[in-house]
Design a protein around this motif. Sequence first.
Motif, PDB file in Angstrom:
ATOM      1  N   GLU A  52      -2.087 -17.224 -24.464  1.00 36.77           N
ATOM      2  CA  GLU A  52      -2.205 -16.011 -25.464  1.00 36.77           C
ATOM      3  C   GLU A  52      -1.893 -15.274 -25.370  1.00 36.77           C
ATOM      4  O   GLU A  52      -1.205 -14.515 -26.332  1.00 36.77           O
ATOM      5  CB  GLU A  52      -3.429 -16.050 -24.635  1.00 36.77           C
ATOM      6  N   PHE A  53      -0.464 -14.558 -24.791  1.00 35.31           N
ATOM      7  CA  PHE A  53       0.468 -14.201 -24.843  1.00 35.31           C
ATOM      8  C   PHE A  53       1.678 -14.525 -25.206  1.00 35.31           C
ATOM      9  O   PHE A  53       2.575 -15.760 -24.639  1.00 35.31           O
ATOM     10  CB  PHE A  53       0.834 -13.522 -23.734  1.00 35.31           C
ATOM     11  N   THR A  54       2.381 -13.763 -25.808  1.00 37.24           N
ATOM     12  CA  THR A  54       3.672 -14.098 -26.285  1.00 37.24           C
ATOM     13  C   THR A  54       4.221 -12.841 -25.858  1.00 37.24           C
ATOM     14  O   THR A  54       4.309 -12.396 -26.409  1.00 37.24           O
ATOM     15  CB  THR A  54       4.115 -14.627 -28.326  1.00 37.24           C
ATOM     16  N   PHE A  55       5.940 -13.159 -24.855  1.00 36.85           N
ATOM     17  CA  PHE A  55       6.609 -12.012 -24.986  1.00 36.85           C
ATOM     18  C   PHE A  55       7.829 -12.407 -25.193  1.00 36.85           C
ATOM     19  O   PHE A  55       8.226 -13.328 -24.953  1.00 36.85           O
ATOM     20  CB  PHE A  55       6.685 -11.775 -23.339  1.00 36.85           C
ATOM     21  N   ASP A  56       8.684 -11.134 -25.556  1.00 40.30           N
ATOM     22  CA  ASP A  56      10.314 -11.231 -25.697  1.00 40.30           C
ATOM     23  C   ASP A  56      10.502 -10.723 -24.307  1.00 40.30           C
ATOM     24  O   ASP A  56       9.866  -9.236 -23.787  1.00 40.30           O
ATOM     25  CB  ASP A  56      10.882  -9.909 -26.611  1.00 40.30           C
ATOM     26  N   LYS A  57      10.855 -11.567 -23.337  1.00 40.62           N
ATOM     27  CA  LYS A  57      11.506 -11.186 -21.484  1.00 40.62           C
ATOM     28  C   LYS A  57      12.905 -11.210 -21.773  1.00 40.62           C
ATOM     29  O   LYS A  57      12.940 -10.132 -20.959  1.00 40.62           O
ATOM     30  CB  LYS A  57      11.519 -12.503 -20.978  1.00 40.62           C
ATOM     31  N   GLY A  58      13.731 -10.122 -22.938  1.00 38.28           N
ATOM     32  CA  GLY A  58      14.546  -9.920 -22.872  1.00 38.28           C
ATOM     33  C   GLY A  58      15.951 -10.532 -21.830  1.00 38.28           C
ATOM     34  O   GLY A  58      16.042 -11.381 -22.451  1.00 38.28           O
ATOM     35  N   GLU A  59      16.560  -9.485 -21.174  1.00 40.85           N
ATOM     36  CA  GLU A  59      17.687  -9.843 -20.198  1.00 40.85           C
ATOM     37  C   GLU A  59      17.425 -11.070 -18.975  1.00 40.85           C
ATOM     38  O   GLU A  59      16.338  -9.955 -18.695  1.00 40.85           O
ATOM     39  CB  GLU A  59      18.832  -9.692 -20.602  1.00 40.85           C
ATOM     40  N   SER A  60      18.020 -11.212 -18.078  1.00 37.48           N
ATOM     41  CA  SER A  60      18.032 -11.486 -16.889  1.00 37.48           C
ATOM     42  C   SER A  60      18.174  -9.945 -16.317  1.00 37.48           C
ATOM     43  O   SER A  60      19.140  -9.684 -15.829  1.00 37.48           O
ATOM     44  CB  SER A  60      19.128 -12.721 -16.468  1.00 37.48           C
ATOM     45  N   MET A  61      17.308  -9.917 -14.836  1.00 36.10           N
ATOM     46  CA  MET A  61      17.534  -8.926 -14.158  1.00 36.10           C
ATOM     47  C   MET A  61      18.415  -9.089 -12.556  1.00 36.10           C
ATOM     48  O   MET A  61      18.303 -10.381 -13.015  1.00 36.10           O
ATOM     49  CB  MET A  61      16.382  -8.610 -14.074  1.00 36.10           C
ATOM     50  N   GLU A  62      19.485  -8.768 -12.699  1.00 34.35           N
ATOM     51  CA  GLU A  62      20.384  -8.677 -11.599  1.00 34.35           C
ATOM     52  C   GLU A  62      20.278  -7.786 -10.298  1.00 34.35           C
ATOM     53  O   GLU A  62      20.998  -8.238  -9.205  1.00 34.35           O
ATOM     54  CB  GLU A  62      21.814  -9.107 -12.431  1.00 34.35           C
ATOM     55  N   ASN A  63      20.461  -7.153  -9.845  1.00 37.58           N
ATOM     56  CA  ASN A  63      19.805  -5.886  -9.096  1.00 37.58           C
ATOM     57  C   ASN A  63      18.337  -6.213  -8.809  1.00 37.58           C
ATOM     58  O   ASN A  63      17.053  -5.351  -8.486  1.00 37.58           O
ATOM     59  CB  ASN A  63      19.629  -4.562  -9.194  1.00 37.58           C
ATOM     60  N   TYR A  64      18.067  -7.436  -7.925  1.00 37.23           N
ATOM     61  CA  TYR A  64      16.848  -7.381  -7.522  1.00 37.23           C
ATOM     62  C   TYR A  64      17.215  -8.619  -6.124  1.00 37.23           C
ATOM     63  O   TYR A  64      18.434  -9.202  -5.964  1.00 37.23           O
ATOM     64  CB  TYR A  64      15.972  -8.046  -7.714  1.00 37.23           C
TER      65      TYR A  64
END
Length: 186
Positions: A52-64
């Motif tokens: 039901e949801f459409t997301f723009d996930k942006g960029e990969s996170m590196e500092n985790y």
Amino acid sequence: MSTNQILLIILISSLIIGGTYIFLHQFPSVTNESIVENELEKPKIEEGTFGEFTFDKGESMENYKVVDCYYKSQIPDVIIKKDDIVVNNVTGVPFVVCISAGERKTGGYNLSLNDISINRENFQIFIDLFLKVPAKGEMVTQAFTYPSIGVEINEVLDVGEWEVIVTIEQKNGEPLLLRKSFTFSN
């Protein structure tokens, strides 16, 4: 011990093992397999299904990094921790996002991280997980378990209201969608 006594012990042991095998296969409701199947059929408590949801996930996170975080919750849930204290207002880094897949009737469940990404424009962090479910016939502990995982965020975020959006994929089931809002400040 005589040879006859040894043969008698082997025969009795074989009968016990064989009888147990036949009993467990004739009455599958007492095996782990049916427990796993029933576990997947229980109603999911969530804010909505993934579709039901459409997301723009942006960029990969590196500092985790993935860290231990035991979170005993009966329903799938997300909490934010800073210095081992549950918070809604995060100041500085690192902080930990703890995700629980809820209470399960047996062992054999495990959460693993598929992906983590960040959308700075929409103030969203996306965490994609996979819930490993015990296979049919797999030996599992017969106790309630609470599969959970922690993701330590070492990313300096912009000041504002953020939202963590977690999807938990599971074999033979619809993905779960969880959300948690928090404030990030310096």
